[in-house]
Design a protein around this motif. Structure first.
Motif, short mmCIF file in Angstrom:
data_model
loop_
_atom_site.label_atom_id
_atom_site.label_comp_id
_atom_site.label_asym_id
_atom_site.label_seq_id
_atom_site.Cartn_x
_atom_site.Cartn_y
_atom_site.Cartn_z
N ALA A 1 0.82 -1.22 0.00
CA ALA A 1 0.00 0.00 0.00
C ALA A 1 0.86 1.26 0.00
O ALA A 1 1.90 1.33 0.68
CB ALA A 1 -0.93 0.00 1.23
N ASP A 2 0.42 2.24 -0.80
CA ASP A 2 1.13 3.52 -0.84
C ASP A 2 1.25 4.09 0.56
O ASP A 2 0.28 4.13 1.33
CB ASP A 2 0.39 4.51 -1.74
N GLY A 3 2.43 4.59 0.87
CA GLY A 3 2.67 5.20 2.17
C GLY A 3 3.05 4.18 3.22
O GLY A 3 4.15 4.21 3.77
N TRP A 4 2.17 3.22 3.48
CA TRP A 4 2.45 2.21 4.49
C TRP A 4 3.68 1.38 4.15
O TRP A 4 4.42 0.95 5.03
CB TRP A 4 1.24 1.30 4.67
N LYS A 5 3.91 1.16 2.88
CA LYS A 5 5.05 0.35 2.47
C LYS A 5 6.39 1.03 2.78
O LYS A 5 7.44 0.38 2.71
CB LYS A 5 4.96 0.03 0.98
N GLU A 6 6.36 2.32 3.12
CA GLU A 6 7.60 3.03 3.45
C GLU A 6 8.15 2.61 4.81
O GLU A 6 9.32 2.82 5.09
CB GLU A 6 7.36 4.55 3.43
N PHE A 7 7.30 2.02 5.66
CA PHE A 7 7.80 1.54 6.94
C PHE A 7 8.73 0.35 6.73
O PHE A 7 8.39 -0.60 6.04
CB PHE A 7 6.63 1.14 7.85
N LYS A 8 9.90 0.41 7.36
CA LYS A 8 10.88 -0.66 7.20
C LYS A 8 10.57 -1.86 8.08
O LYS A 8 10.99 -2.98 7.78
CB LYS A 8 12.28 -0.13 7.53
N ASN A 9 9.85 -1.62 9.18
CA ASN A 9 9.56 -2.69 10.12
C ASN A 9 8.05 -2.89 10.22
O ASN A 9 7.35 -2.16 10.92
CB ASN A 9 10.11 -2.35 11.51
N ILE A 10 7.54 -3.87 9.46
CA ILE A 10 6.11 -4.19 9.47
C ILE A 10 5.95 -5.63 9.93
O ILE A 10 6.64 -6.53 9.44
CB ILE A 10 5.47 -4.01 8.07
N GLN A 11 5.04 -5.83 10.89
CA GLN A 11 4.81 -7.17 11.40
C GLN A 11 3.33 -7.42 11.60
O GLN A 11 2.55 -6.49 11.74
CB GLN A 11 5.53 -7.35 12.74
N GLU A 12 2.95 -8.68 11.56
CA GLU A 12 1.58 -9.05 11.86
C GLU A 12 1.42 -9.22 13.36
O GLU A 12 2.35 -9.61 14.07
CB GLU A 12 1.21 -10.36 11.14
N LYS A 13 0.21 -8.93 13.84
CA LYS A 13 -0.06 -9.06 15.26
C LYS A 13 -1.50 -9.52 15.46
O LYS A 13 -2.42 -8.99 14.82
CB LYS A 13 0.17 -7.73 15.98
N ASP A 14 -1.68 -10.48 16.36
CA ASP A 14 -3.02 -10.93 16.71
C ASP A 14 -3.54 -10.00 17.80
O ASP A 14 -3.12 -10.08 18.95
CB ASP A 14 -2.99 -12.36 17.20
N PHE A 15 -4.46 -9.09 17.42
CA PHE A 15 -4.98 -8.13 18.38
C PHE A 15 -6.05 -8.73 19.28
O PHE A 15 -6.55 -8.06 20.18
CB PHE A 15 -5.53 -6.90 17.65
N GLY A 16 -6.42 -9.97 19.02
CA GLY A 16 -7.26 -10.72 19.94
C GLY A 16 -8.63 -10.16 20.21
O GLY A 16 -9.21 -10.40 21.26
N GLY A 17 -9.16 -9.36 19.28
CA GLY A 17 -10.51 -8.82 19.47
C GLY A 17 -10.59 -7.67 20.42
O GLY A 17 -11.67 -7.20 20.75
N VAL A 18 -9.42 -7.21 20.92
CA VAL A 18 -9.43 -6.03 21.80
C VAL A 18 -8.78 -4.89 21.06
O VAL A 18 -8.57 -4.95 19.85
CB VAL A 18 -8.72 -6.32 23.14
N ASP A 19 -8.42 -3.89 21.79
CA ASP A 19 -8.04 -2.64 21.14
C ASP A 19 -6.55 -2.47 20.93
O ASP A 19 -6.06 -1.34 20.85
CB ASP A 19 -8.59 -1.45 21.95
N GLY A 20 -5.82 -3.58 20.89
CA GLY A 20 -4.41 -3.47 20.55
C GLY A 20 -3.58 -2.90 21.67
O GLY A 20 -2.53 -2.34 21.43
N VAL A 21 -4.04 -3.03 22.91
CA VAL A 21 -3.26 -2.55 24.03
C VAL A 21 -2.90 -3.74 24.90
O VAL A 21 -3.45 -4.83 24.78
CB VAL A 21 -4.07 -1.52 24.86
#
Length: 483
Positions: free
Chosen positions: A400-420
């Motif tokens: 994706a344009d813009g997002w691909k500029e990040f050098k460190n991209i990883q997947e994360k299981d947010f587990g149905g909560v708010d990513g905290v």
């Protein structure tokens, strides 16, 4: 002959004299040192002083012309701009409008006119209703001006009840003003109404205000803004440009709700939009909690909130506009909600962003110009920040344009909560109290829907609260509880 001239001069000082007849312009009248021009069958406008060297001017409410009474309702363009030595002027309550350059700081030759102008009025309500064509129409614009109401020097200004609009330019440059209180009748604070009131240190904004139009630009010594209704503040339209600083909070930095400094800002539930510039410059905010009713965060909404280290965008938000959290220099952690579809230029413009969690499965629309997004030095954000995205979305973000500029991209299981973190923490209502579980002695903060902090501590049971809805912050998470 000499005696005749002296006699005529004496008569002219007290009796109406007419000149300009046959010149193709309206007749003008010289009365007691001032020049007037008819504007209707019953009104006249003051054209200025016959003598440019005059020091004191008293404009009357009415004048007599040919045995007929005319009301003085205006002050004409350039009326007193040539009066270099003018130090005192009295403006009657009959004045309804003052034209451009009536009290310009400079004369036709570009030379500065007299400073230290004292302005006297007898009716503050009448003054609030005057239409000033621009800043040069207001005598307060003169450097060093002083403002007297019924002979009393104004330093603490209280606008009278019943006034609904503070007209544009009406108190422009009032240097001696230290505090300002507006009545609950005021809905609009007009363009440049209090610009360059350099001594103003505190300001009370009533909940009736719905529009502020760059009214406080240049009020560099503001230290505090007092409000009684946070929901009402969130609904104010701050009209103006980025450089005109439409919100006085930009100067004051400190926002007080019912007398208490807002360090932990909890936006009340029911607010659907954080308006342009709504909290710009609020350096007092250490945390910001956004409600699930929110759908848009508009331009510069939290720009320059330098105490803010992290922000969580709720799932209800779909749009984050230009510089929404721009120049929040301590901002390190950003959690963007599942339904955000568009993020505009410089939305999180900060040099210290190191963690970005995006919960949306599909990459939100990114600004077309990639250099305008994270970080004052863009490579700091793109190279050092970790971008976490939902499981299964990694390749979409990498492409994706813009997002691909990040050098460190990883997947994360947010587990149905708010990513905290600290997902095990729970907050429930029980027996009229708030119960907190699995918090491990974490700091607990409880707010009512007006945004007031009603409890702060490490207790796992918070009692003694009235029935109602409360916002609880604990271990980086926000909960809503009904008692």
């Amino acid at each position: 002959m000499k005696q005749l001239i002296l006699t005529l001069a004496a008569v002219a000082a007290s009796v109406t004299a007419v000149y300009g007849q046959g010149t193709g312009v309206l007749d003008r009248y010289y009365i007691d040192g001032l020049i007037y021009e008819k504007t209707s069958e019953t009104t006249v406008s003051c054209e200025g002083a016959f003598d440019d060297g005059v020091k004191k001017v008293v404009i009357p409410e009415t004048v007599n012309i040919d045995d007929k009474v005319f009301t003085v309702t205006g002050i004409s363009e350039y009326a007193f701009s040539q009066c270099k030595t003018l130090s005192s002027i009295t403006i009657p309550k009959t004045i309804a409008s003052i034209s451009s350059n009536a009290f310009s700081r400079y004369n036709f030759g570009g030379e500065p006119v007299s400073s230290e102008l004292s302005v006297y009025i007898s009716d503050l309500t009448a003054w609030c209703k005057i239409n000033f064509e621009d800043s040069s129409a207001n005598p307060l614009v003169r450097e060093g001006s002083k403002f007297y109401v019924n002979g009393v020097l104004v330093t603490d200004l209280k606008i009278p009840d019943g006034i609904t609009e503070i007209k544009p330019y009406s108190f422009y440059g009032l240097g001696g003003l230290t505090s300002l209180t507006l009545p609950n009748s005021v809905t609009t604070i007009g363009y440049f109404a209090f610009v360059d009131c350099s001594s103003l240190t505190s300001l009370t904004i009533p909940s009736s205000v719905i529009t502020i139009e760059s009214a406080f630009s240049g009020c560099d010594n503001l230290k505090a803004i007092y409000i009684s209704d946070l929901s009402a503040w969130c609904k104010i339209n701050f009209n103006g440009s980025y450089y005109a600083n439409p919100n006085p909070l930009y100067y004051a930095h400190n926002l007080y709700l019912n007398g208490e400094l807002l360090t932990n800002l909890v936006i009340p539930n029911g607010i659907t939009e954080i308006k342009d510039y709504a909290f710009r410059g609020g350096t007092c905010f250490e945390t910001v909690s956004l409600p699930n009713s929110l759908t848009k965060i508009m331009d510069c909404a939290f720009t320059e909130c330098s105490g803010l280290a992290s922000i969580r965008i709720p799932d209800s938000v779909i749009e984050i506009a230009d510089l929404a959290f721009g120049n929040c220099e301590k901002l390190e952690t950003v959690v963007i909600g599942r339904n955000v579809s568009a993020i505009d230029y410089n939305a999180f413009y900060s040099p210290n962003v190191r963690k970005v969690d995006v919960l949306a499965l599909n990459p939100p629309k990114y600004p077309e110009v990639k250099d305008y997004y994270f970080g004052i030095v863009q490579t700091e954000a793109y190279e050092k920040a970790v971008l976490s995205v939902p499981v299964g979305s990694l390749e979409a973000y990498r492409a994706a344009d813009g997002w691909k500029e990040f050098k460190n991209i990883q997947e994360k299981d947010f587990g149905g909560v708010d990513g905290v973190e600290n997902d095990a923490v729970s907050v429930t209502a029980k027996g009229g109290s708030i119960e907190i579980a699995s918090a491990d002695n974490a700091q607990v903060e409880v707010y009512n829907l007006s945004g007031q902090l009603v409890y702060s501590g490490t207790e796992t049971t918070v009692g003694g609260l009235a029935r109602g809805i409360y916002i609880v912050r604990v271990s980086g998470r926000t909960f809503k509880v009904a008692l």
